[in-house]
Design a protein around this motif. Structure first.
Motif, PDB file in Angstrom:
ATOM      1  N   PRO A 172       0.807  -1.227   0.000  1.00 54.56           N
ATOM      2  CA  PRO A 172       0.000   0.000   0.000  1.00 54.56           C
ATOM      3  C   PRO A 172       0.836   1.271   0.000  1.00 54.56           C
ATOM      4  CG  PRO A 172      -0.219  -1.200   2.080  1.00 54.56           C
ATOM      5  CD  PRO A 172       0.482  -2.107   1.138  1.00 54.56           C
ATOM      6  N   ARG A 173       2.003   1.249   0.611  1.00 55.84           N
ATOM      7  CA  ARG A 173       2.832   2.474   0.596  1.00 55.84           C
ATOM      8  C   ARG A 173       3.287   2.782  -0.833  1.00 55.84           C
ATOM      9  NH1 ARG A 173       4.512   4.857   5.252  1.00 55.84           N
ATOM     10  NH2 ARG A 173       6.366   5.773   4.289  1.00 55.84           N
ATOM     11  N   LEU A 174       3.728   1.731  -1.540  1.00 58.66           N
ATOM     12  CA  LEU A 174       4.155   1.941  -2.937  1.00 58.66           C
ATOM     13  C   LEU A 174       3.000   2.479  -3.778  1.00 58.66           C
ATOM     14  CD1 LEU A 174       6.180  -1.301  -3.823  1.00 58.66           C
ATOM     15  CD2 LEU A 174       7.073   1.051  -3.772  1.00 58.66           C
ATOM     16  N   LEU A 175       1.822   1.877  -3.580  1.00 58.65           N
ATOM     17  CA  LEU A 175       0.692   2.227  -4.446  1.00 58.65           C
ATOM     18  C   LEU A 175       0.106   3.588  -4.078  1.00 58.65           C
ATOM     19  CD1 LEU A 175      -0.980  -1.289  -4.788  1.00 58.65           C
ATOM     20  CD2 LEU A 175       0.560  -0.132  -6.394  1.00 58.65           C
ATOM     21  N   ARG A 176       0.100   3.924  -2.801  1.00 54.00           N
ATOM     22  CA  ARG A 176      -0.399   5.255  -2.413  1.00 54.00           C
ATOM     23  C   ARG A 176       0.545   6.332  -2.933  1.00 54.00           C
ATOM     24  NH1 ARG A 176      -2.770   4.581   3.706  1.00 54.00           N
ATOM     25  NH2 ARG A 176      -2.370   6.808   3.733  1.00 54.00           N
ATOM     26  N   ARG A 177       1.823   6.020  -2.945  1.00 52.74           N
ATOM     27  CA  ARG A 177       2.791   6.953  -3.533  1.00 52.74           C
ATOM     28  C   ARG A 177       2.514   7.086  -5.039  1.00 52.74           C
ATOM     29  NH1 ARG A 177       8.533   7.867  -2.760  1.00 52.74           N
ATOM     30  NH2 ARG A 177       9.201   8.855  -4.688  1.00 52.74           N
TER      31      ARG A 177
ATOM     32  N   GLY B 237       8.070 -16.585  -1.293  1.00 57.07           N
ATOM     33  CA  GLY B 237       8.356 -15.215  -0.893  1.00 57.07           C
ATOM     34  C   GLY B 237       8.677 -14.365  -2.108  1.00 57.07           C
ATOM     35  N   PHE B 238       8.509 -13.080  -1.959  1.00 53.31           N
ATOM     36  CA  PHE B 238       8.888 -12.133  -3.014  1.00 53.31           C
ATOM     37  C   PHE B 238       9.827 -11.095  -2.405  1.00 53.31           C
ATOM     38  CE2 PHE B 238       4.702 -13.789  -4.031  1.00 53.31           C
ATOM     39  CZ  PHE B 238       4.923 -14.291  -5.304  1.00 53.31           C
ATOM     40  N   THR B 239      10.853 -10.721  -3.174  1.00 53.68           N
ATOM     41  CA  THR B 239      11.776  -9.696  -2.683  1.00 53.68           C
ATOM     42  C   THR B 239      11.104  -8.329  -2.833  1.00 53.68           C
ATOM     43  OG1 THR B 239      12.813  -9.213  -4.802  1.00 53.68           O
ATOM     44  CG2 THR B 239      13.744 -11.060  -3.533  1.00 53.68           C
ATOM     45  N   VAL B 240      11.670  -7.345  -2.151  1.00 55.29           N
ATOM     46  CA  VAL B 240      11.142  -5.989  -2.257  1.00 55.29           C
ATOM     47  C   VAL B 240      11.227  -5.528  -3.718  1.00 55.29           C
ATOM     48  CG1 VAL B 240      11.444  -3.598  -1.505  1.00 55.29           C
ATOM     49  CG2 VAL B 240      11.789  -5.465   0.118  1.00 55.29           C
ATOM     50  N   LEU B 241      12.315  -5.874  -4.397  1.00 53.32           N
ATOM     51  CA  LEU B 241      12.445  -5.449  -5.802  1.00 53.32           C
ATOM     52  C   LEU B 241      11.434  -6.154  -6.708  1.00 53.32           C
ATOM     53  CD1 LEU B 241      16.325  -5.080  -6.253  1.00 53.32           C
ATOM     54  CD2 LEU B 241      14.601  -3.271  -6.023  1.00 53.32           C
ATOM     55  N   GLU B 242      11.100  -7.393  -6.389  1.00 52.43           N
ATOM     56  CA  GLU B 242      10.064  -8.097  -7.174  1.00 52.43           C
ATOM     57  C   GLU B 242       8.689  -7.445  -6.960  1.00 52.43           C
ATOM     58  OE1 GLU B 242      12.417 -12.396  -7.160  1.00 52.43           O
ATOM     59  OE2 GLU B 242      10.760 -12.070  -5.755  1.00 52.43           O
ATOM     60  N   VAL B 243       8.431  -7.041  -5.736  1.00 53.46           N
ATOM     61  CA  VAL B 243       7.159  -6.351  -5.461  1.00 53.46           C
ATOM     62  C   VAL B 243       7.143  -5.016  -6.200  1.00 53.46           C
ATOM     63  CG1 VAL B 243       5.743  -5.278  -3.664  1.00 53.46           C
ATOM     64  CG2 VAL B 243       6.833  -7.483  -3.239  1.00 53.46           C
ATOM     65  N   LEU B 244       8.268  -4.321  -6.179  1.00 57.62           N
ATOM     66  CA  LEU B 244       8.350  -3.035  -6.888  1.00 57.62           C
ATOM     67  C   LEU B 244       8.123  -3.248  -8.393  1.00 57.62           C
ATOM     68  CD1 LEU B 244       8.975  -0.008  -7.080  1.00 57.62           C
ATOM     69  CD2 LEU B 244      11.425  -0.588  -7.099  1.00 57.62           C
ATOM     70  N   ALA B 245       8.717  -4.315  -8.937  1.00 58.61           N
ATOM     71  CA  ALA B 245       8.544  -4.593 -10.377  1.00 58.61           C
ATOM     72  C   ALA B 245       7.069  -4.868 -10.679  1.00 58.61           C
ATOM     73  CB  ALA B 245       9.414  -5.777 -10.788  1.00 58.61           C
TER      74      ALA B 245
ATOM     75  N   ARG C 192       1.423 -10.362  -8.956  1.00 58.41           N
ATOM     76  CA  ARG C 192       0.856  -9.324  -9.829  1.00 58.41           C
ATOM     77  C   ARG C 192      -0.651  -9.170  -9.566  1.00 58.41           C
ATOM     78  NH1 ARG C 192      -0.948  -7.368 -14.381  1.00 58.41           N
ATOM     79  NH2 ARG C 192       0.234  -5.694 -15.348  1.00 58.41           N
ATOM     80  N   ARG C 193      -1.306 -10.300  -9.350  1.00 60.69           N
ATOM     81  CA  ARG C 193      -2.739 -10.272  -9.037  1.00 60.69           C
ATOM     82  C   ARG C 193      -2.996  -9.538  -7.710  1.00 60.69           C
ATOM     83  NH1 ARG C 193      -7.627 -13.589  -8.615  1.00 60.69           N
ATOM     84  NH2 ARG C 193      -8.985 -12.176  -7.473  1.00 60.69           N
ATOM     85  N   ILE C 194      -2.150  -9.847  -6.721  1.00 62.73           N
ATOM     86  CA  ILE C 194      -2.312  -9.224  -5.405  1.00 62.73           C
ATOM     87  C   ILE C 194      -2.149  -7.702  -5.533  1.00 62.73           C
ATOM     88  CG2 ILE C 194      -1.227  -9.003  -3.125  1.00 62.73           C
ATOM     89  CD1 ILE C 194      -0.537 -12.024  -3.292  1.00 62.73           C
ATOM     90  N   VAL C 195      -1.095  -7.297  -6.255  1.00 62.84           N
ATOM     91  CA  VAL C 195      -0.818  -5.864  -6.400  1.00 62.84           C
ATOM     92  C   VAL C 195      -1.909  -5.194  -7.248  1.00 62.84           C
ATOM     93  CG1 VAL C 195       0.825  -4.181  -7.320  1.00 62.84           C
ATOM     94  CG2 VAL C 195       1.659  -6.157  -6.041  1.00 62.84           C
ATOM     95  N   ALA C 196      -2.374  -5.879  -8.294  1.00 62.26           N
ATOM     96  CA  ALA C 196      -3.412  -5.297  -9.160  1.00 62.26           C
ATOM     97  C   ALA C 196      -4.702  -5.059  -8.372  1.00 62.26           C
ATOM     98  CB  ALA C 196      -3.673  -6.202 -10.357  1.00 62.26           C
ATOM     99  N   ASP C 197      -5.069  -6.016  -7.522  1.00 64.03           N
ATOM    100  CA  ASP C 197      -6.290  -5.843  -6.727  1.00 64.03           C
ATOM    101  C   ASP C 197      -6.127  -4.687  -5.739  1.00 64.03           C
ATOM    102  OD1 ASP C 197      -7.426  -7.883  -8.105  1.00 64.03           O
ATOM    103  OD2 ASP C 197      -7.485  -9.317  -6.449  1.00 64.03           O
ATOM    104  N   ALA C 198      -4.927  -4.563  -5.162  1.00 65.32           N
ATOM    105  CA  ALA C 198      -4.675  -3.442  -4.243  1.00 65.32           C
ATOM    106  C   ALA C 198      -4.715  -2.117  -5.014  1.00 65.32           C
ATOM    107  CB  ALA C 198      -3.319  -3.618  -3.556  1.00 65.32           C
ATOM    108  N   TRP C 199      -4.171  -2.105  -6.226  1.00 64.99           N
ATOM    109  CA  TRP C 199      -4.124  -0.876  -7.036  1.00 64.99           C
ATOM    110  C   TRP C 199      -5.529  -0.409  -7.404  1.00 64.99           C
ATOM    111  CZ3 TRP C 199      -1.901   3.381  -7.803  1.00 64.99           C
ATOM    112  CH2 TRP C 199      -1.910   4.067  -9.017  1.00 64.99           C
ATOM    113  N   ALA C 200      -6.403  -1.357  -7.720  1.00 58.92           N
ATOM    114  CA  ALA C 200      -7.786  -0.990  -8.053  1.00 58.92           C
ATOM    115  C   ALA C 200      -8.398  -0.210  -6.883  1.00 58.92           C
ATOM    116  CB  ALA C 200      -8.605  -2.241  -8.352  1.00 58.92           C
ATOM    117  N   TRP C 201      -8.108  -0.638  -5.653  1.00 56.73           N
ATOM    118  CA  TRP C 201      -8.615   0.056  -4.467  1.00 56.73           C
ATOM    119  C   TRP C 201      -7.943   1.424  -4.292  1.00 56.73           C
ATOM    120  CZ3 TRP C 201     -12.209   0.634  -0.918  1.00 56.73           C
ATOM    121  CH2 TRP C 201     -11.905   1.317   0.266  1.00 56.73           C
ATOM    122  N   HIS C 202      -6.638   1.462  -4.377  1.00 55.95           N
ATOM    123  CA  HIS C 202      -5.920   2.700  -4.033  1.00 55.95           C
ATOM    124  C   HIS C 202      -6.134   3.822  -5.051  1.00 55.95           C
ATOM    125  CE1 HIS C 202      -4.065   1.398  -0.375  1.00 55.95           C
ATOM    126  NE2 HIS C 202      -3.675   0.281  -0.951  1.00 55.95           N
ATOM    127  N   GLN C 203      -6.569   3.478  -6.242  1.00 54.29           N
ATOM    128  CA  GLN C 203      -6.872   4.547  -7.198  1.00 54.29           C
ATOM    129  C   GLN C 203      -8.148   5.285  -6.807  1.00 54.29           C
ATOM    130  OE1 GLN C 203      -5.988   3.505 -11.593  1.00 54.29           O
ATOM    131  NE2 GLN C 203      -6.316   1.586 -10.498  1.00 54.29           N
TER     132      GLN C 203
END
Ligand SMILES: NC(=O)c1ccc[n+]([C@@H]2O[C@H](COP(=O)([O-])OP(=O)(O)OC[C@H]3O[C@@H](n4cnc5c(N)ncnc54)[C@H](O)[C@@H]3O)[C@@H](O)[C@H]2O)c1
Length: 324
Positions: free
Chosen positions: A191-196, A255-263, A309-320
């Motif tokens: 959420p911090r990445l996406l809110r930014r 697990g996913f690295t911070v850089l993988e989450v950023l990607a 990617r699915r997890i981040v996409a679902d979070a992004w739909a919310w944060h927009q």
């Protein structure tokens, strides 16, 4: 069943309410809105009270003929727990004891508890299973482990059927657009990445790039919040058939690295995010990944939304377009 969701105005609790309601259960939420949102309570009545308020809890349990309590309410900021441990023992341990005593008085004997990977402390294995030693390294983890021990004792002494589900990192949002993650302050990476990315002036950094991991950044285990909710439903059924106290670790198994989450975030958002690299943060282990084998074998749990990617996409739909 009639289910009382304590902390149901919060992030994971509100997703649980939706999931319970869709599975045909009747939901009542008890929450003092300390960190939760009135607008997140959309599946069942809100009783605005603290879980330590024995009279309000007892009244709610009886009035709604509650069969099961699911307990998500807690103070859960690790840093704050170091500077103000009494708050954590009061809210997470003492108030939970009051809740359990009120349940006993009202004859409610099934309980599902939100526990955490923080009960383990420093990882001593690549994959953390339920036999890993529990040696928390902060008051937050201590407070959650204290409740687990209380539940174990209560199962033996009073026949409480109790399950502690230890989440690693909850993430994502349901795809309805109705609810999502709105913590203030927000301490979690996704959420911090996406809110930014959505334009908030949040200071986001990558803490440490020299860890012994595949790209030098920390590895963490992210579980979709709807997969967590599914595990709770299965845990309900399991503990109806199996008396006693049970623990389950809930993670993706990967697990996913911070850089993988950023990607993943950059790919979902559709543009590069300029995130500065900083030094390591004290107390961050290199890798924290759950073995969820026991949950898979005993509960039959399969995370269906495990792709990052699915997890981040679902979070992004919310944060927009966050509704609260
Ligand atoms: N978010 C994660 O990644 C994560 C990971 C591991 C464990 N957990 C645990 O899962 C649970 C839910 O986490 P979340 O992220 O949804 O937190 P959250 O802060 O969004 O939700 C907690 C809810 O509990 C309520 N609450 C707190 N104290 C209360 C009290 N005394 N009486 C009544 N209501 C009270 C808050 O108002 C809030 O609605 C917590 O117990 C947390 O420790 C969360």
């Amino acid at each position: 069943m009639n289910v009382l969701v304590v902390g149901g105005a919060g992030y994971i609790g509100s997703h649980m309410c939706k999931c319970l309601s869709e599975a045909g259960h009747a939901v009542v939420v008890l929450d003092n809105l300390a960190t939760g949102h009135r607008a997140a309570v959309q599946w069942g009545e809100l009783v605005e009270a603290s879980l330590g308020d024995v009279a309000a809890v007892g009244d709610t349990l009886r009035r709604h003929r509650i069969d099961v309590v699911m307990h998500f309410a807690a103070s859960s900021l690790v840093g704050e727990s170091m500077s103000d441990p009494y708050k954590y023992y009061a809210n997470n341990v003492c108030a939970t004891l009051a809740l359990l005593q009120a349940m006993r008085e009202a004859g409610v004997s099934q309980f599902v508890f939100s526990s955490t990977a923080a009960v383990f402390g420093e990882p001593q294995a690549e994959l953390i299973d339920e036999t890993h030693p529990c040696q928390p390294i902060n008051p937050y983890g201590n407070s959650k482990l204290a409740v687990e021990r209380m539940l174990d004792d209560a199962a033996r002494a009073y026949g409480l059927r109790a399950t502690a589900l230890r989440y690693f990192n909850a993430a994502g949002a349901c795809d309805s657009g109705l609810i999502g993650e709105s913590h203030e302050p927000e301490s979690h990476l996704i959420p911090r990445l996406l809110r930014r990315a959505a334009g908030e002036a949040l200071d986001v950094q990558i803490f440490g790039t020299d860890y012994p991991t595949r790209d030098g950044t920390c590895v963490r285990d992210y579980v979709h919040v709807c997969d967590l909710a599914d595990a709770h439903l299965l845990a309900l059924e399991y503990s109806r058939a199996q008396p006693g106290f049970h623990t389950f670790n809930l993670g993706n198994g990967t697990g996913f690295t911070v850089l993988e989450v950023l990607a993943a975030a950059q790919s979902v958002v559709g543009r590069p995010l300029d995130i500065p690299r900083g030094p390591r943060r004290a107390g961050d282990p290199a890798t924290l990944v759950a073995s969820s084998r026991k949950a898979r074998e005993r509960l039959g749990w399969r995370p269906r939304r495990a792709d990052i990617r699915r997890i981040v996409a679902d979070a992004w739909a919310w944060h927009q377009k966050p509704a609260f």
